[in-house]
Design a protein around this motif. Structure first.
Motif, PDB file in Angstrom:
ATOM      1  N   GLU A   1       0.808  -1.221   0.000  1.00  0.00           N
ATOM      2  CA  GLU A   1       0.000   0.000   0.000  1.00  0.00           C
ATOM      3  C   GLU A   1       0.845   1.277   0.000  1.00  0.00           C
ATOM      4  OE1 GLU A   1      -2.491  -0.287   3.420  1.00  0.00           O
ATOM      5  OE2 GLU A   1      -3.223  -2.290   2.915  1.00  0.00           O
TER       6      GLU A   1
ATOM      7  N   GLY B   1       2.679   2.860  -2.188  1.00  0.00           N
ATOM      8  CA  GLY B   1       2.492   3.766  -3.308  1.00  0.00           C
ATOM      9  C   GLY B   1       1.229   4.595  -3.173  1.00  0.00           C
ATOM     10  N   GLN B   2       0.145   3.957  -2.753  1.00  0.00           N
ATOM     11  CA  GLN B   2      -1.117   4.677  -2.567  1.00  0.00           C
ATOM     12  C   GLN B   2      -0.998   5.694  -1.430  1.00  0.00           C
ATOM     13  OE1 GLN B   2      -4.161   1.744  -1.906  1.00  0.00           O
ATOM     14  NE2 GLN B   2      -3.568   0.519  -3.677  1.00  0.00           N
TER      15      GLN B   2
ATOM     16  N   ALA C   1       0.941   8.743  -2.587  1.00  0.00           N
ATOM     17  CA  ALA C   1       0.124   9.575  -3.477  1.00  0.00           C
ATOM     18  C   ALA C   1      -0.897  10.387  -2.686  1.00  0.00           C
ATOM     19  CB  ALA C   1      -0.580   8.686  -4.507  1.00  0.00           C
ATOM     20  N   ALA C   2      -1.504   9.768  -1.656  1.00  0.00           N
ATOM     21  CA  ALA C   2      -2.490  10.474  -0.833  1.00  0.00           C
ATOM     22  C   ALA C   2      -1.848  11.614  -0.053  1.00  0.00           C
ATOM     23  CB  ALA C   2      -3.174   9.489   0.119  1.00  0.00           C
TER      24      ALA C   2
END
Length: 764
Positions: A122, A124-125, A128-129
């Protein structure tokens, strides 16, 4: 007072800010009557209105997390006349705490995410967030601070834009703390690089005056003329009823606990000092009818989450746990905490018992000390920072060899993996090495070995151990809670104070009588012999660097089968006489490292895991009579798995691993195994006498190298000629890394053996 602080320091501004803070608190805890404690408000005001740095040392359950979540809500919304701030960064070593805090934050409308070893897919997500401004709180483990990509790419952006930085379990920063972690030392660098005006909060429940001063000093790096605000409150826990009960042996302790579990309402935690003890005690208690489960550092992450949920929902009576279940686990109605064996300091003990009684009027806390405790503490001490020679050897290898992975570096230095990794983290923080993609590299910076500092830390550890012994031996008229509060330098403790709740104050009565049948059952369970030995399936990385063509998976045609041992050396039951037989007196401790990472005691009596070495300890001679019957039981139980399809014995011969340290013991054991299996003793695999014995305190790659270069078959021409297609049982006294059995089995398989089944007295 600077002009930009004025709006927050007027009476109206302060009232408004506190009202907003308490509204955030009510949303966080879901109670309309929630109010901030005065010290909570002091900390929140310092962070939000004055952008200060603060250290909060308060007991477990006081509400330290409420301080940073309330401060986050105010900072993100804009408060004290300032625009909305960036996200809060919380550094925490605790996966359990992270899961609980993300859920708590969500209840208050705070968007929290985490980056740790359990959610790699998770990352990468999450990144980005964060970049999109969709995150209010980022919880990250201290290990992330040393990850090259996170350190070089993500952390600088966070440091520049953070609204608040929180260091949870801040005692881990200090090498005087009971749970010092090298990764935490990087936080000092993080704090020093923060732009002016970003507030910092450090929290802990377990810091005495020395640790508090050390942490406050490290928090104060940079330009902070106001200094660090330190808030220390009373460490009394009115719900806790403390007691110590000395029982003669482990079966008596397990039997007492089994009887007591049914008398306690609610659920709790039973702490042990080793993985083997946690697993064994959990099994015994289940056999006695109790719904318990083991929880250790070897427990899979998903299973840990399920076990934590089961305890919180009272679906289990107890978790039998190592220190892996410690700081951060939040169950307010935990009704009891029992220790089968004492932690090595009163401060560590206070931290673990602090899990209990946070939301109930009474919780019983009982220590059942063991005779083996000191040995385990000594093992922990053996994991101290390596001697200067080993450090210099590592620095030279990196300077000459360039970037190296930990696995490849292992082949160049005589340190076990866990000690090597810990040392590299310290050297990284000190600026002598740097972690990069692909491993580690030398910075070329001159490094000084601080022997005086390491000696002082060792002396402190010894004093803490003695303090734990003194806690157990407090005389009548003493008070256990008063003693613990004094050890933590509680500023609110007054002379002559007594809690009125412990076994010495009359608030807890512990019955020492144990049902004799229960003791016999517990002893019988401990006496049940036999464990599996799993074969090695992979060679270490980088063996080509030391001239050995061993890499990748060990082929099916060269691998040992699953074997058997009488018991683990770090367990209970048969482990006790095995340790007396195989270990020197000063290294007889089983052990589990405080971060629960699979660390093991050093070898003894053998070099390179059983490849004939010097007799460094233990004793040689015939197999003691007391161990012959359990060996026979293990072989009898194992025999059906070794039979051929027609029901006949599947064992064609027995081969022993010749030992220079205990030659009589191994030969006598091998002859006995051969007799019981109805197969001949056909020879040995032994050391080349022209090659010196290797060191016993080295890492996996070095141990394999020593074994590979030294072992050779010692079978007659007739035995070698008859070996193809045969099934062999390979006998040794004990196995540690597994490389002796692996290499010996490979030699026999390459000589034609169809299968090789290891058998040893013990496994580390």
């Amino acid at each position: 007072m600077s002009e930009d602080l004025a709006p927050a320091t007027t009476a109206a501004g302060t009232t408004d800010l506190r009202e907003r803070a308490e509204a955030a608190l009510r949303a966080l805890v879901g109670r309309d009557d929630a109010r901030l404690r005065e010290d909570q408000w002091t900390a929140v005001e310092a962070l939000v209105a004055h952008r200060r740095r603060a250290l909060v040392v308060e007991r477990t359950g006081w509400g330290k997390s409420a301080v940073y979540f309330v401060a986050t809500a105010l900072l993100r919304a804009g408060a004290a006349g300032r625009p909305p701030a960036g996200p809060t960064v919380i550094v925490s070593p605790l996966l359990a705490l992270m899961r609980d805090q993300i859920a708590a934050a969500a209840r208050a409308g705070i968007r929290a995410v985490t980056i740790n070893s359990a959610n790699v897919t998770e990352w990468g997500q999450v990144h980005a967030a964060i970049a999109a401004g969709e995150v209010d709180v980022l919880l990250c483990s201290p290990e992330r601070l040393n990850n090259p990509a996170f350190r070089d790419e993500v952390l600088p952006r966070l440091a520049a834009s953070a609204g608040l930085v929180v260091v949870d379990e801040a005692h881990c920063i200090s090498d005087w703390g009971h749970d010092f972690r090298p990764d935490y030392r990087r936080i000092r660098t993080l704090l020093g690089d923060l732009p002016e005006g970003i507030p910092v909060l450090a929290t802990t429940a377990t810091a005495n005056a020395r640790v508090s001063a050390d942490v406050a000093e490290q928090l104060g790096v940079g330009r902070h003329e106001e200094g660090v605000l330190v808030l220390r409150g009373s460490l009394d826990r009115p719900s806790l009823h403390l007691g110590v009960l000395a029982l003669p042996d482990q079966p008596s302790r397990v039997a007492w606990l089994s009887g007591q579990l049914g008398r306690w309402s609610g659920s709790g935690i039973v702490y042990t000092l080793t993985v083997a003890a946690a697993q064994g005690v959990a099994e015994q208690l289940r056999e006695a009818g109790h719904e318990v489960r083991a929880y250790t550092g070897q427990t899979d992450t998903a299973e840990r989450e399920q076990l934590e949920a089961d305890l919180k929902e009272n679906r289990v009576k107890a978790l039998v746990a190592t220190s892996a279940l410690g700081m951060g686990f939040d169950k307010p109605d935990l009704a009891f905490v029992v220790h089968l064996g004492a932690p090595s300091s009163p401060i560590a003990y206070y931290q673990q018992v602090g899990r209990a009684g946070r939301g109930v009027d009474r919780a019983d806390v009982v220590l059942l000390p063991g005779a083996e405790d000191q040995d385990i503490w000594d093992y922990f001490g053996s994991m101290a920072f390596p001697p200067e020679g080993s450090v210099r050897e590592t620095l030279t290898a990196l300077a000459e060899g360039g970037t190296m992975s930990t696995a490849r570096l292992e082949t160049q230095v005589d340190l076990r993996r866990n000690r090597l990794e810990t040392m590299l983290k310290v050297l990284d923080v000190d600026g002598a090495v740097r972690r990069v993609r692909g491993g580690w590299e030398s910075t070329g910076t001159q490094w000084v070995y601080d022997a005086e500092r390491y000696a002082r830390v060792a002396e402190t550890r010894t004093a803490e151990q003695q303090a734990m012994v003194d806690y157990q031996r407090l005389p009548a008229g003493g008070c256990r809670m008063a003693y613990l509060r004094a050890q933590l330098d509680d500023p609110d403790l007054t002379d002559g104070w007594r809690c009125g709740r412990c076994d010495l104050c009359g608030g807890l009565a512990l019955e020492a009588d144990v049902d004799a049948d229960a003791v016999r059952q517990a002893r019988a369970a401990l006496d049940r012999p036999g464990i599996e030995i799993s074969a090695r399936r992979q060679w270490p990385t980088g063996m080509d660097a030391i001239g050995l063509d061993l890499k990748g998976k060990i082929g099916d045609a060269e691998r040992a089968e699953t074997g058997r041992a009488l018991a683990r050396l770090d367990g209970l039951g048969w482990s006790v006489p095995l340790r007396a037989l195989l270990e020197p007196a000063h290294e007889s401790a089983p052990g589990e490292h405080s971060v629960d990472d699979g660390a093991r005691p050093v070898d003894s009596g053998r070099s390179a895991d059983g490849a004939a070495g010097q007799a460094a300890g233990g004793r040689d001679g015939l197999l003691p009579t007391s161990l012959r019957q359990p060996v026979a039981e293990v072989l009898r139980d194992w025999a059906p798995a070794l039979r051929r399809g027609d029901g006949s014995s599947g064992v064609d011969g027995v081969v022993m691993i010749a030992s220079a340290g205990r030659p009589q013991l191994v030969e006598h054991l091998a002859k006995g195994v051969a007799h019981l299996l109805g197969a001949p003793l056909v020879g040995a695999v032994g050391p080349d006498p022209d090659r010196p014995a290797g060191r016993h305190d080295v890492n996996s790659a070095q141990r394999l190298a020593g074994v590979q270069r030294r072992l050779r078959p010692e079978l007659s021409d007739a035995a070698l000629a008859g070996l193809p297609g045969r099934t062999v049982v390979l006998v040794d006294d004990f196995t540690d890394s597994g490389w002796t059995l692996t290499v010996a089995a490979r030699l026999l398989r390459r000589a034609g053996a169809a299968a090789v089944y290891p058998f040893t007295l013990a496994q580390r």
